[in-house]
Design an enzyme around this catalytic site. Sequence first.
Site, PDB file in Angstrom:
ATOM      1  N   ASP A  32       0.809  -1.227   0.000  1.00 36.08           N
ATOM      2  CA  ASP A  32       0.000   0.000   0.000  1.00 36.08           C
ATOM      3  C   ASP A  32       0.836   1.269   0.000  1.00 36.08           C
ATOM      4  O   ASP A  32       0.423   2.305   0.528  1.00 36.08           O
ATOM      5  CB  ASP A  32      -0.965   0.024   1.204  1.00 36.08           C
ATOM      6  CG  ASP A  32      -1.885  -1.177   1.210  1.00 36.08           C
ATOM      7  OD1 ASP A  32      -2.282  -1.616   0.113  1.00 36.08           O
ATOM      8  OD2 ASP A  32      -2.202  -1.684   2.301  1.00 36.08           O
ATOM      9  N   GLY A  55      -4.586  -4.381  -3.737  1.00 35.61           N
ATOM     10  CA  GLY A  55      -5.574  -3.345  -4.052  1.00 35.61           C
ATOM     11  C   GLY A  55      -4.794  -2.115  -4.449  1.00 35.61           C
ATOM     12  O   GLY A  55      -4.161  -1.489  -3.609  1.00 35.61           O
ATOM     13  N   HIS A  56      -4.761  -1.811  -5.734  1.00 29.30           N
ATOM     14  CA  HIS A  56      -3.984  -0.672  -6.231  1.00 29.30           C
ATOM     15  C   HIS A  56      -4.946   0.412  -6.685  1.00 29.30           C
ATOM     16  O   HIS A  56      -5.776   0.192  -7.569  1.00 29.30           O
ATOM     17  CB  HIS A  56      -3.073  -1.108  -7.382  1.00 29.30           C
ATOM     18  CG  HIS A  56      -2.019  -2.086  -6.950  1.00 29.30           C
ATOM     19  ND1 HIS A  56      -1.052  -2.578  -7.783  1.00 29.30           N
ATOM     20  CD2 HIS A  56      -1.791  -2.665  -5.744  1.00 29.30           C
ATOM     21  CE1 HIS A  56      -0.269  -3.407  -7.113  1.00 29.30           C
ATOM     22  NE2 HIS A  56      -0.712  -3.485  -5.869  1.00 29.30           N
ATOM     23  N   GLN A 104       1.925  -6.068  -3.189  1.00 30.15           N
ATOM     24  CA  GLN A 104       2.423  -6.186  -1.809  1.00 30.15           C
ATOM     25  C   GLN A 104       3.742  -5.389  -1.664  1.00 30.15           C
ATOM     26  O   GLN A 104       3.907  -4.395  -2.337  1.00 30.15           O
ATOM     27  CB  GLN A 104       2.614  -7.661  -1.421  1.00 30.15           C
ATOM     28  CG  GLN A 104       1.303  -8.409  -1.223  1.00 30.15           C
ATOM     29  CD  GLN A 104       0.671  -8.901  -2.507  1.00 30.15           C
ATOM     30  OE1 GLN A 104       1.315  -9.545  -3.298  1.00 30.15           O
ATOM     31  NE2 GLN A 104      -0.602  -8.623  -2.720  1.00 30.15           N
ATOM     32  N   LYS A 109       1.870   2.061  -5.107  1.00 35.51           N
ATOM     33  CA  LYS A 109       2.416   1.491  -6.347  1.00 35.51           C
ATOM     34  C   LYS A 109       1.481   1.733  -7.522  1.00 35.51           C
ATOM     35  O   LYS A 109       1.914   1.968  -8.641  1.00 35.51           O
ATOM     36  CB  LYS A 109       2.633  -0.027  -6.168  1.00 35.51           C
ATOM     37  CG  LYS A 109       3.613  -0.374  -5.070  1.00 35.51           C
ATOM     38  CD  LYS A 109       3.689  -1.877  -4.834  1.00 35.51           C
ATOM     39  CE  LYS A 109       2.428  -2.495  -4.284  1.00 35.51           C
ATOM     40  NZ  LYS A 109       2.060  -2.077  -2.925  1.00 35.51           N
TER      41      LYS A 109
HETATM   42  P1  GDP Z   1      -0.767   0.300  -3.534  1.00 40.90           P
HETATM   43  O1  GDP Z   1      -1.380  -0.946  -3.057  1.00 40.90           O
HETATM   44  O2  GDP Z   1       0.705   0.375  -3.265  1.00 40.90           O
HETATM   45  O3  GDP Z   1      -1.086   0.621  -4.969  1.00 40.90           O
HETATM   46  O4  GDP Z   1      -1.414   1.470  -2.646  1.00 40.90           O
HETATM   47  P2  GDP Z   1      -2.991   1.638  -2.284  1.00 40.90           P
HETATM   48  O5  GDP Z   1      -3.700   2.085  -3.498  1.00 40.90           O
HETATM   49  O6  GDP Z   1      -3.496   0.429  -1.609  1.00 40.90           O
HETATM   50  O7  GDP Z   1      -2.918   2.764  -1.175  1.00 40.90           O
HETATM   51  C1  GDP Z   1      -2.414   4.029  -1.436  1.00 40.90           C
HETATM   52  C2  GDP Z   1      -3.527   5.045  -1.183  1.00 40.90           C
HETATM   53  O8  GDP Z   1      -2.983   6.353  -1.102  1.00 40.90           O
HETATM   54  C3  GDP Z   1      -4.548   5.124  -2.321  1.00 40.90           C
HETATM   55  O9  GDP Z   1      -5.800   5.465  -1.787  1.00 40.90           O
HETATM   56  C4  GDP Z   1      -4.013   6.239  -3.203  1.00 40.90           C
HETATM   57  O10 GDP Z   1      -5.026   6.894  -3.952  1.00 40.90           O
HETATM   58  C5  GDP Z   1      -3.464   7.172  -2.157  1.00 40.90           C
HETATM   59  N1  GDP Z   1      -2.288   7.960  -2.575  1.00 40.90           N
HETATM   60  C6  GDP Z   1      -1.288   7.617  -3.418  1.00 40.90           C
HETATM   61  N2  GDP Z   1      -0.332   8.572  -3.427  1.00 40.90           N
HETATM   62  C7  GDP Z   1      -0.754   9.532  -2.569  1.00 40.90           C
HETATM   63  C8  GDP Z   1      -0.177  10.755  -2.105  1.00 40.90           C
HETATM   64  O11 GDP Z   1       0.910  11.142  -2.480  1.00 40.90           O
HETATM   65  N3  GDP Z   1      -0.893  11.463  -1.172  1.00 40.90           N
HETATM   66  C9  GDP Z   1      -2.107  11.045  -0.696  1.00 40.90           C
HETATM   67  N4  GDP Z   1      -2.711  11.798   0.203  1.00 40.90           N
HETATM   68  N5  GDP Z   1      -2.676   9.907  -1.118  1.00 40.90           N
HETATM   69  C10 GDP Z   1      -1.990   9.151  -2.026  1.00 40.90           C
HETATM   70  P1  IMO Z   2      -0.961  -4.200  -2.212  1.00 45.28           P
HETATM   71  O1  IMO Z   2      -0.505  -4.773  -3.529  1.00 45.28           O
HETATM   72  C1  IMO Z   2      -0.996  -4.586   2.127  1.00 45.28           C
HETATM   73  C2  IMO Z   2      -1.015  -8.646   3.747  1.00 45.28           C
HETATM   74  C3  IMO Z   2      -2.237  -9.079   4.511  1.00 45.28           C
HETATM   75  C4  IMO Z   2      -1.593 -10.017   5.516  1.00 45.28           C
HETATM   76  C5  IMO Z   2      -0.493 -10.696   4.698  1.00 45.28           C
HETATM   77  C6  IMO Z   2      -0.879 -12.056   4.152  1.00 45.28           C
HETATM   78  O2  IMO Z   2      -2.234  -3.473  -2.276  1.00 45.28           O
HETATM   79  O3  IMO Z   2       0.157  -3.439  -1.573  1.00 45.28           O
HETATM   80  P2  IMO Z   2      -2.473 -12.795   2.140  1.00 45.28           P
HETATM   81  O4  IMO Z   2      -3.927 -12.567   1.906  1.00 45.28           O
HETATM   82  O5  IMO Z   2      -1.585 -12.254   1.071  1.00 45.28           O
HETATM   83  O6  IMO Z   2      -2.142 -14.218   2.466  1.00 45.28           O
HETATM   84  O7  IMO Z   2      -2.142 -11.972   3.501  1.00 45.28           O
HETATM   85  O8  IMO Z   2      -0.214  -9.814   3.626  1.00 45.28           O
HETATM   86  N1  IMO Z   2      -1.270  -8.148   2.380  1.00 45.28           N
HETATM   87  C7  IMO Z   2      -1.210  -6.863   2.036  1.00 45.28           C
HETATM   88  N2  IMO Z   2      -1.018  -5.756   2.792  1.00 45.28           N
HETATM   89  N3  IMO Z   2      -1.133  -4.472   0.785  1.00 45.28           N
HETATM   90  C8  IMO Z   2      -1.290  -5.569   0.015  1.00 45.28           C
HETATM   91  O9  IMO Z   2      -1.276  -5.508  -1.331  1.00 45.28           O
HETATM   92  C9  IMO Z   2      -1.389  -6.826   0.635  1.00 45.28           C
HETATM   93  N4  IMO Z   2      -1.574  -8.087   0.191  1.00 45.28           N
HETATM   94  C10 IMO Z   2      -1.484  -8.885   1.271  1.00 45.28           C
HETATM   95  O10 IMO Z   2      -2.867  -7.998   5.133  1.00 45.28           O
HETATM   96  O11 IMO Z   2      -0.957  -9.279   6.526  1.00 45.28           O
HETATM   97 MG    MG Z   3      -2.908  -1.608  -1.805  1.00 40.78          MG
END
Ligand code: GDP
Ligand code: IMO
Ligand code: MG
Length: 442
Positions: A13, A40-41, A223, A16
């Site tokens: 999270d 979840g991206h 991840q 990416k």
């Molecule tokens: P990922 O799994 O690495 O793709 O990250 P996620 O999408 O799960 O979580 C990142 C969250 O932060 C998302 O809701 C993005 O829209 C948000 N986000 C990304 N970059 C920024 C930033 O620079 N500032 C803020 N406030 N939110 C951001």
């Molecule tokens: P993105 O790509 C954050 C975590 C779960 C748990 C561990 C194992 O959005 O960054 P699993 O279901 O993979 O067996 O769970 O990994 N986890 C993540 N945490 N971002 C993710 O993906 C994750 N995918 C799995 O919360 O701790």
């Molecule tokens: Mg994510």
Amino acid sequence: MANVIVIGTQWGDEGKGKITDLLSRSADVVVRYQGGINAGHTVVVNDRTFKLHLIPSGILYPHVDCIIGSGTVVDPEVLIEELDALEAMGVSTSRLYIAETAHVTMPYHRSIDIAAEAQRAEHRLGTTGRGIGPTYADKSERTGIRIVDMMENDTRGAVFRWAIAQKNRILEKLYNLPPLDPEATIAQYAGYAERLRPHIIDASLKIDEAIRHRRNILFEGAQGTLLDLDHGTYPYVTSSNPVAGGACIGAGIGPTMVDRIIGVAKAYVTRVGEGPFPTELQDGVGQLLGQRGAEFGTTTGRPRRCGWFDGVIGRYAVRINGLDCLAVTKLDVLDELPEIKVCVAYELDGQVIRDFPSNARTFARCRPVYETLPGWQQSTQHCTSLAELPATARKYLQFLSDLLEVPIAIVSLGASRGQTIIVEDPIHGPKRGLLERQREAS
Ligand code: GDP
Ligand code: IMO
Ligand code: MG
């Protein structure tokens, strides 16, 4: 031409999705190489938010080919929902391709994931409950079902019947759960096969063609480094290899094909699920980071644990991934803080250590050693260059870069594409891996 890997440097999270979407503008192909629908991206374009689980974050560009590689695990039901949702939002998915060698997440994988977590009680891992671990376990045990097994009409029934019979014994005897109806499941997956058939390919071959045509390829990690099965905080990890090395295996390319590796790092750290987290904040500051950063899991909606930036795991991520540069995200979330701490080392049994301990039990005993930096207490969300950032924010970034010994190429100050500072071209700028930097220094 450049082939670039984008990886998470923390526990996932990191943003990416945003960085991959941003870089996809100059890419021809984007490949997801591991993980499944646990990812979840989030990509925000204008006022529209896209939450992608399996489909690469390049899908919003009509010129980009998107490939779900062999190292991923595919839940066809959720993938089809994702395809339909994108089409309903006016995004074409005709250029999405799926490796026929990827493994399929079956309904029993999900049931076993959830039931096993419940049985682990206080030893639970906090998985996403999406069947990821059990799907990869079957792959390793060589009892998995691959996309190709789902596609072939003449053999599907036999393969599925055997696998379901095995798993039904586990569901019933070990977990006291109802068995799966084999014929209904076979019919269900035959339907998925027809829906997905136009997208199924030999992914490694398609990527090789792209390399031969000197097209720009982005490899999008899911991840993060600390969730890596081999190099993360085992057992509190996922079941695949999110690190840069995983891209070669999961996409089916050789390491010589990779030009750059970009690490995405949040300006602080979050973690979902169980496991040690030395810089975790269980106070008002942690709550503030969670609120300002909207830190709720994209896949499960669980609140993410929040803490200060951890330079020890940052340095570890630079090492394990061979990073060329960093994309620092969510700097804006720190805007209000009067002071900001950065963990520069750990205290372990009275000693100060600077390297990430590979023994997870040792890691769990580490306490952070902080340096405190001044905050800037003003909004950075509209800054478009480093010069526009408050001097204290620039100092914070420089501190991170010096600590991790890696240049920062991108700074993100908000979820949308425009809220980004490109400090140096992460793809075509000078190559800055450890060896290059050592050569420069000598
Ligand atoms: P990922 O799994 O690495 O793709 O990250 P996620 O999408 O799960 O979580 C990142 C969250 O932060 C998302 O809701 C993005 O829209 C948000 N986000 C990304 N970059 C920024 C930033 O620079 N500032 C803020 N406030 N939110 C951001
Ligand atoms: P993105 O790509 C954050 C975590 C779960 C748990 C561990 C194992 O959005 O960054 P699993 O279901 O993979 O067996 O769970 O990994 N986890 C993540 N945490 N971002 C993710 O993906 C994750 N995918 C799995 O919360 O701790
Ligand atoms: Mg994510």
